[in-house]
Each structure stands twice: as structure tokens, then as C-alpha cells.
Design an enzyme around this catalytic site. Structure first.
Site, PDB file in Angstrom:
ATOM      1  N   ALA A 100       0.804  -1.228   0.000  1.00  0.00           N
ATOM      2  CA  ALA A 100       0.000   0.000   0.000  1.00  0.00           C
ATOM      3  C   ALA A 100       0.835   1.275   0.000  1.00  0.00           C
ATOM      4  CB  ALA A 100      -0.936   0.003   1.205  1.00  0.00           C
ATOM      5  N   ARG A 109       2.463   2.544  -2.423  1.00  0.00           N
ATOM      6  CA  ARG A 109       2.385   3.263  -3.704  1.00  0.00           C
ATOM      7  C   ARG A 109       1.471   2.496  -4.651  1.00  0.00           C
ATOM      8  NH1 ARG A 109       6.270   1.240  -7.466  1.00  0.00           N
ATOM      9  NH2 ARG A 109       7.454  -0.474  -6.564  1.00  0.00           N
ATOM     10  N   TYR A 150       6.619 -14.303 -12.655  1.00  0.00           N
ATOM     11  CA  TYR A 150       5.425 -13.506 -12.345  1.00  0.00           C
ATOM     12  C   TYR A 150       4.158 -14.289 -12.676  1.00  0.00           C
ATOM     13  CZ  TYR A 150       2.176  -9.567 -12.288  1.00  0.00           C
ATOM     14  OH  TYR A 150       1.122  -8.724 -12.010  1.00  0.00           O
ATOM     15  N   ALA A 151       4.106 -14.896 -13.856  1.00  0.00           N
ATOM     16  CA  ALA A 151       2.928 -15.673 -14.257  1.00  0.00           C
ATOM     17  C   ALA A 151       2.702 -16.838 -13.301  1.00  0.00           C
ATOM     18  CB  ALA A 151       3.083 -16.181 -15.693  1.00  0.00           C
ATOM     19  N   LYS A 154       1.273 -15.506  -9.972  1.00  0.00           N
ATOM     20  CA  LYS A 154      -0.121 -15.076 -10.070  1.00  0.00           C
ATOM     21  C   LYS A 154      -1.061 -16.251 -10.319  1.00  0.00           C
ATOM     22  CE  LYS A 154       0.590 -10.768  -9.145  1.00  0.00           C
ATOM     23  NZ  LYS A 154       0.017 -10.135  -7.958  1.00  0.00           N
TER      24      LYS A 154
END
Length: 173
Positions: free
Chosen positions: A15, A17, A157-158, A161
Site C-alpha cells: 500500500a 504506492r 510472475y505468471a 499469479k
């Protein structure tokens, strides 16, 4: 947000930014007490000060490396002591370290998985018992379409996620 979150305690990771800051702002505007969680003291404190200047809700900054199980557990206890029982957890903290899998370092892989996926696990572990006691409690995990589709240069990253999507579905059951 048309709903009032007056005096409800909300934790937003990442939180300091960006998207997390915008999420925290909306909750403060709706009257919530928001724990602004960021990796750095400077970002968490500055965001909390900015949100408190709105004259609505309340914000308090907390600096923690979300990938550290022990540190997240300690901050979780501090948040409950400071703000009260948590009723909403928004797992937003995330990083990227893009690169082709062929050239991706183990450190880049671990950093992304530890922040994006393990960080969400750590936050859920820190607040889950508390959340189960709250009426209308919610856990909101911020994922990405990349977790469903994949993307060149983003194997870490994939994967993080996609794992977060599976984690969310499992928690819901």
C-alpha cells in the site's frame, strides 16, 4: 465505494504506492481504519500521513518484508493491537523481475514467488483466525490475467499469479 466501512479494520499490503495506495485511499475515504503495509518505513509512513490528511477514516503505516513469515506474524499482532480486529485483508503486494526463463536467475525467481505468492500466504496466516471471527470478513487477493495466460519473459510472475489464483480458490472452499 458507496458502502460505508466506518471503523472496520482493513489491511492492505503493497500500500505504499501504486494500486495498493489507491485501494487504501478508497477504504479510508469510506471510513475504515487502514493498515498501510509496505516494505519500507518511508512509503508506509508517507502514505498513512497522506491518507490521514483526508480527514476521514484512519491510516497507520507498517513496514515489513511480506516474504518473511515471522516478521509478518509480528506485524499482524501489532496491527490488531493498534487498530482492532481485522475484517478485510487485501493482498496486493507484488514485484516483477522480468527476463527470459533461459536467463532468469534463481534469485529473481525466488524474489517474485516469495513476495507475490508466499507473501499472500504469510498475510493470510497472520490474520486468518482473526478474520474467521469477524462477520462479513473478506480476503481479497490481487492477481493478474498473466496468471491465466502467461507472458513472454514473465515465467516467475505468471507462476506467482497463477498460484495466487489457486490459493484464492482453495481458501474460498
Amino acid at each position: 465505494m458507496s458502502e460505508s466501512f466506518q471503523d472496520r479494520v482493513v489491511v492492505v499490503t503493497g500500500a505504499g504506492r501504486g494500486i495498493g495506495k489507491a485501494i487504501a485511499r478508497r477504504f479510508v475515504e469510506a471510513g475504515a481504519k487502514v493498515a498501510v503495509v509496505s516494505r519500507t518505513e518511508a512509503n508506509s509512513a508517507a502514505t498513512a500521513d497522506e491518507l490521514n490528511a483526508l480527514g476521514k477514516g484512519e491510516a497507520k503505516g507498517y513496514a515489513v518484508d511480506i516474504s518473511s513469515t515471522d516478521d509478518v506474524a509480528a506485524v499482524g499482532k501489532q496491527i490488531v493491537d493498534d487498530l482492532g480486529p481485522v475484517s478485510i485483508l487485501v493482498n496486493n503486494a507484488g514485484v516483477t523481475r522480468d527476463g527470459l526463463a533461459l536467463r532468469m536467475s534463481e534469485d529473481d525467481w525466488d524474489t517474485v514467488l516469495d513476495t507475490n505468492l508466499k507473501g499472500a500466504f504469510n498475510a493470510v496466516k497472520a490474520f486468518q483466525r482473526n478474520l474467521l471471527k469477524q462477520p462479513d470478513a473478506r480476503i481479497i487477493n490481487i492477481s493478474s490475467v498473466i496468471g491465466l495466460m502467461g507472458n513472454a519473459g514473465q515465467a516467475n510472475y505468471a507462476s506467482s499469479k497463477a498460484g495466487l489464483i489457486g490459493f484464492t480458490k482453495t481458501l474460498a472452499k
